[in-house]
Write a protein that holds these residues in place. Structure first.
Motif, short mmCIF file in Angstrom:
data_model
loop_
_atom_site.label_atom_id
_atom_site.label_comp_id
_atom_site.label_asym_id
_atom_site.label_seq_id
_atom_site.Cartn_x
_atom_site.Cartn_y
_atom_site.Cartn_z
N ASP A 132 1.01 -1.23 -0.06
CA ASP A 132 0.23 0.05 0.00
C ASP A 132 0.96 1.36 0.05
O ASP A 132 2.16 1.07 -0.24
N VAL A 138 -0.04 -5.92 1.10
CA VAL A 138 -1.50 -5.85 0.67
C VAL A 138 -2.08 -7.28 1.09
O VAL A 138 -3.32 -7.39 1.79
N LEU A 302 -8.40 -0.08 2.84
CA LEU A 302 -7.76 -0.41 1.48
C LEU A 302 -8.53 0.11 0.50
O LEU A 302 -8.03 0.53 -0.53
N LEU A 315 -4.58 -2.60 -5.38
CA LEU A 315 -5.12 -2.23 -4.25
C LEU A 315 -6.74 -2.32 -4.28
O LEU A 315 -7.43 -2.86 -3.81
#
Length: 346
Positions: A132, A138, A302, A315
């Motif tokens: 991230d 992630v 996120l 993402l």
């Protein structure tokens, strides 16, 4: 005289379970969701920047459950060992020493200082789903965030079910003025602006999972209470309930042993949908910045990072896939439960 028997219609029976298994989509979804959730409960073993076990100088160490200073493994500092440091890894793997790491060597809060690209970094061998905007893995944040979302939803659903059943049962069984006044109070309470209250409390108190559960539990029981109330209103006028009252059976026993088992069908049917609604609520609040603290792994956080870094496709794509996949599985399970508990089916 013997006490009247309960009607033979408990919501979860062998017949209902067999009907549920005939729905292959719902049955397979239940298995997939259950396996993923159970695996997420062991997130510290699946994804962590600390080894599960270390063998050093003839002794076994368990960094995943206990902290060890760097000096334990021949280092120079008395602070906790950084197992992502190449120097510490060289010490651990020297000679006959060895270490067993998790499949994903990153935790939800560990930062990859050795990434080859600026953050957010794209997927690589070291970070399978990229990092991230702060350099955190992630995949690790998705694993921990999924566990947090499901546990949050289960706790919120359990509280809503207990309060909803209690409120609906009392209203439906006793009726009269109690039911009338309770319905008016529920209408007033249900008209309260829930989002505005969350914004106010978020500005007054430190955001936390416990605070969110308390605030959302204040409103999450009312929908279920209406269904339970309707079932109790319908059941209290039946002959077996009237006979039980004439025999002097206590109201509590009638409600628990006779009316409640026959009123659980809507409760069980709506459980997967209530869980998915709770997951969406937490995700939405985290996306708006009104949910859990920023350091807590969260699917909504996120998604917000994916919106802020639109070029970092990994993402948005991975987080959206996890969220949609979870909700689809729960919807399939709910549809299968609804068909299995439908008394009109053979």
């Amino acid at each position: 005289m013997t006490e009247p028997a309960t009607l033979p219609s408990p919501p979860v029976t062998g017949r209902a379970w067999r009907r549920f298994k005939t729905n292959r989509r719902g049955y397979v979804s239940l298995w997939i969701f259950g396996v993923i959730f159970i695996l997420s409960l062991f997130a510290e073993v699946l994804s962590n920047d600390k080894p599960i076990v270390v063998y050093y100088s003839g002794s076994l160490y368990w960094p995943v459950v206990k902290r060890y200073p760097e000096t334990t493994f021949g280092g120079e500092f008395a602070t906790e060992a950084d197992y992502s440091d190449p120097y510490v890894r060289t010490l651990i793997n020297s000679g006959k020493n060895w270490a067993l790491f998790p499949l994903n060597r990153h935790s939800y809060d560990s930062i990859n200082y050795y990434a080859a690209h600026p953050n957010p970094a794209p997927p690589s061998v070291d970070n399978l789903l990229g990092t991230d905007d702060r350099g955190r893995d992630v995949l690790a944040r998705l694993i921990y965030g999924f566990r947090l979302s499901v546990v949050f939803a289960l706790v919120l659903t359990a509280i809503g079910v207990v309060v909803g059943i209690l409120a609906g049962a009392v209203q439906g069984y006793f009726g009269g003025r109690l039911d009338l006044y309770a319905q008016r109070l529920m209408e007033i309470w249900g008209s309260m602006p829930e989002l505005y209250l969350l914004i106010i409390f978020a500005s007054l108190f430190q955001p936390s999972v416990v605070l969110l559960i308390i605030l959302l539990s204040l409103f999450g029981w009312m929908g279920l209470a209406d269904y339970v109330r309707a079932e109790f209103l319908r059941g209290r006028g039946m002959d077996y309930v009237i006979a039980a009252k004439a025999m002097g059976v206590r109201n509590r026993d009638i409600m628990l042993r006779h009316l409640l088992p026959n009123s659980m069908t809507p409760v069980i049917t709506f459980l997967p949908f209530r869980i998915s609604g709770a997951i969406l609520a937490l995700t939405s609040l985290d996306y708006l910045g009104l949910g859990v603290p920023p350091t807590t792994p969260s699917i909504g956080e996120l998604l917000a990072q994916g919106k802020a870094n639109i070029e970092a496709w990994w993402l948005s794509l991975t987080t959206f896939s996890v969220l949609v996949g979870t909700l689809v599985l729960l919807i399939f399970i709910g549809e299968a439960l609804r068909e299995a508990l439908d008394t009109r089916r053979g």
